[in-house]
Design a protein around this motif. Sequence first.
Motif, PDB file in Angstrom:
ATOM      1  N   GLN A   1      -7.225   0.892  -0.138  1.00 51.01           N
ATOM      2  CA  GLN A   1      -7.362  -0.473   0.372  1.00 51.01           C
ATOM      3  C   GLN A   1      -8.700  -0.717   1.078  1.00 51.01           C
ATOM      4  O   GLN A   1      -9.357  -1.697   0.801  1.00 51.01           O
TER       5      GLN A   1
ATOM      6  N   SER B   1       0.832  -1.208   0.000  1.00 48.19           N
ATOM      7  CA  SER B   1       0.000   0.000   0.000  1.00 48.19           C
ATOM      8  C   SER B   1       0.862   1.251   0.000  1.00 48.19           C
ATOM      9  O   SER B   1       0.536   2.244  -0.654  1.00 48.19           O
TER      10      SER B   1
ATOM     11  N   ASP C   1      -5.728  -0.895  -4.893  1.00 46.58           N
ATOM     12  CA  ASP C   1      -5.107  -1.532  -3.727  1.00 46.58           C
ATOM     13  C   ASP C   1      -6.120  -2.478  -3.082  1.00 46.58           C
ATOM     14  O   ASP C   1      -7.080  -2.036  -2.464  1.00 46.58           O
TER      15      ASP C   1
END
Lengths: 334, 347, 292
Positions: free
Chosen positions: A107, A52, A187
Amino acid sequence: MIVEGLKAGYKLQTIGSSEEVGVYVDAVSGVSFTLYRNEVFGIAGESGCGKSTLIKAVYGYYEPSLVLRGGSARIYGAKGEEFDTTRMDRGLLEKRVWWKHMSYIPQSSMNVLNPTMRIRDHFAEILRIHVGMKKGEAYQEARKYLEEVGLPVDALSAFPHQLSGGMRQRVVIALAILLEPSLILADEPSSALDVINQKVALTLLREKQEALKNTLVIVSHDMGVHGVLTHRMAIMYAGKIVEIGRTADIFWKPLHPYTKALIESLPRLGDKSKRVGLSGSPPDLKKPPDGCRFHPRCPYAMLICSRAEPSLREIKEGHYTACWLYSEAVGEPR
Amino acid sequence: MPNREKPSMVKGLKQLLKYIATRTAAYLATIFTGVTLTYIVVKAMPVDAVENILFNIISVTAVYDPASIELLRRNLYEILGMGGSPVESYLIFIRRVFTFDFGPSIIAYPTPASEIVFNRLPWTVGLLLTSTLTVWVTGNLLGVIAGYFRDRRFAKVLESVAITLYPIPYYIMALILIFLFAYLLRIFPLGGGISIIPEKLNLEVILNILWHSILPAASLILPGALGWSFLSSRTLTMQTLAEDYTRYAEARGLPRSHILKRYILRNILLPQTTVLALSLGGIFGGALLTEIVFTYPGVGQIAYRAIFSGDVYTLMAVLFLSIIGTATGTYLLDLLYPLIDPRVRYR
Amino acid sequence: MGTVTESLRRMGKLLITLYMGNLKFRIGFTILSILVILGFAVSPFSPTNTRSWYIVPRDRPPSYEYPLGTSSMGRDILWELCASIRNSLTIAFVTAMIASHIGLFLGFIAGIRGGVIDRILMFITDTFIIIPGLPLLMVVTTVLKRYLTIPTLGMLISIVSWPWPSRQVRSMVLSLRERTFIHTAKLSGMGTFRVIVQELMPYVLGWHLINFTNTILFSIGTESGLAILGLSILDDNTLGVMIYWALNWGYALFRGIWWWLAAPVATLVLVFISFYLVSIGMTEFMHPIARR
Ligand SMILES: Nc1ncnc2c1ncn2[C@@H]1O[C@H](COP(=O)(O)OP(=O)(O)OP(=O)(O)O)[C@@H](O)[C@H]1O
Ligand SMILES: [Mg+2]
């Protein structure tokens, strides 16, 4: 896009507990790779290896504690315009690059939509600000677009919390593709979803990539996702890329011992033999080990591995790894 | 497919009605209990109102005949509804509450208590409405700006000022302001609501009233606007800035002004309306001490005088208004908030 | 009792960590310590009785002999101020001891037991919240005027001070109750009381300390408010009572004896700011988002 020697990490400053003051987490430590047009590129690695962070650094999104320490990340627009995200300040990135040429799917996408704004306004504001559309026009465009990507149109007037997790994820993906950027950084776009929704979300991403012929980067710790979706991929370990190559090569002819262990631990059809996982745990990125960062866990570790760092070298055509095992100069020192 | 909750209309309506019913019941019950409790306490006041009035009447009319005094006394108890047993007078009181006729006042016998209170109400409401709204608007604006630019120098200065002003009660602030502006600099009057006898409302009268209310208003506005309103909106802003959705809005390249307006202001104004509703509900209670310190002619003054002369009815009229105000503020908020904030539903 | 000493030890440790790590707390705590020293360690050495009248020359401005001047009542303001600090802090301490613990107790019960008990307790709390506190206290002090002493005044003020801590603790417990570790404790067969003490107390204790501080602030404010209205203990020394005499009897401002009013007002401001700094220092520590 071309990334060269990118270095980024977190500066920790905790009030009170004296031990963490001034600590640096070396999360992305000299990463280089090149991406081509019309490809899906995967990044895999254990949790905490810096995937990330790499994405954020490439995107140029630096939160207060994340700092850039060197390197460059150049991206190319559809007409060949070049932007180095590491050299541009925030304002310039906002105006010129973000969303027009490059978009980002974070994410954890569950809480990334404004709870007090309807879905249609999320689309409309991008069209109005980045494209300069009028409000009515933007709403129409949003409706057309949602139909096109196969999202139910009545989601437009909903607030985020009224949608299911899968729907929200698809909305975020749709937002990222809205302006048809030449690079999309995703992500873990599917890891929080159940199997069905995962498939829907990934299909949406891939279909769009095929239509746009742009570059899609998918970060996932799920090797299955890479096997199905990506053309080429990189394996990260403790802040470094240890191997890059065509996905098929990575799966069938892995070079780096870490990749081998990773591939071997995958369950395979018809194979009932017990899998031996890696022993030990990944290093603390506050004090990474000298030499090759994998050497404390590596079954093939040599003396040199703890002394010097191997560089990423092309071993076969288009297949790179950073490991002393493949170096010609492996004259075992002393 | 969208997984939106679509309960059948009937079920939703039923739930809504049930919510409204329980909230209304709780609202009425708290008011009733609150008023009763207050009444019991107020009744225990040692000052005997009847003797007070009696004394006034005797001194004015010069009646000294014990029999007529006794008659007068009994009549007064009757009129005031204070004669019978405690339960009886309580029942009389409750009946009066429903008509908002609290009986004759004692501080200005025989003017009805409610009339006195209503006459003073514009002063208090005018002062508090203006200062509450000013506090809310400026405090929130400054708070959002200071929260958004929290690393700038001016934001830090503002924070220090707020931390200094916030804990100071408004009446201590009033003393400080009097000391500075009325005593040291001699800019504003030391007190009073007006210094000319108004024959009719004209510009001069209005200006004079405003002139007198500047210091009282400032004593309420300063600790508020630069205090709680500022600090709470600043904290909320910083929380909202740390939210995923705000950070993702930045990552989408949306300009700052847009994020400030659509992401931050919008998300913090909702909880801040709660505070506004509650403080608006508190308006009728008045700012008793400010009114005393500045000799400002609002309901607080009335309450003060009522306490010292045992004027149960006038005092109850003031307290009743204040209880109703606060309770209604909370009640309306509970009912309306789910309409304003899409995140909250009726439970 | 073991838990009590344990709690005290925890609190002591918390105070030290706070003092070291938080600037606001440090400033507030330092000012506060000075005030406490003035009130409790210095004031017993007063050369004169701070409650008698006309024992020093009247209306003297601050000078070497009388650092803070003297009042029209013939008192040395410095020593009267020290005694007032002591009494005001004592009143506030009594209020905080009573009100914040009632709040802690009721909030805890309501939060833990839930259901009918919670509703009843919250109904009572809400009723007390809608009753205007100051007028109510004014009436109560008029009624009980004869019994007013420093500790009883503190007790009276706690009548209107407990509802907010109670609400605060309740919502705290409610949010903690949802966390998994409480469920685990319940499943593992600990009795409800043990769950409360062992699992929740450490978390609630910090907030309790904040409530305690805020109640002190509230109480000092209320006492001075009552005093300005002439409803405090007028023949004793408190910061509010000093203001009362300066304003209503001495007409200090009209007569230009500003130091008589300035001393208690400035001290009150210091008291408020220092307690508030202590309180936000603790809040920031407990709730890190406010820190940045
Ligand atoms: N905001 C932060 N402050 C300090 N350290 C951080 C921060 N975010 C991540 N880290 C640390 O940086 C390292 C890399 O984190 P990163 O989030 O990039 O890992 P990741 O590969 O994405 O892991 P995951 O698969 O769990 O998402 C980790 O050691 C992590 O603890
Ligand atoms: Mg990650």
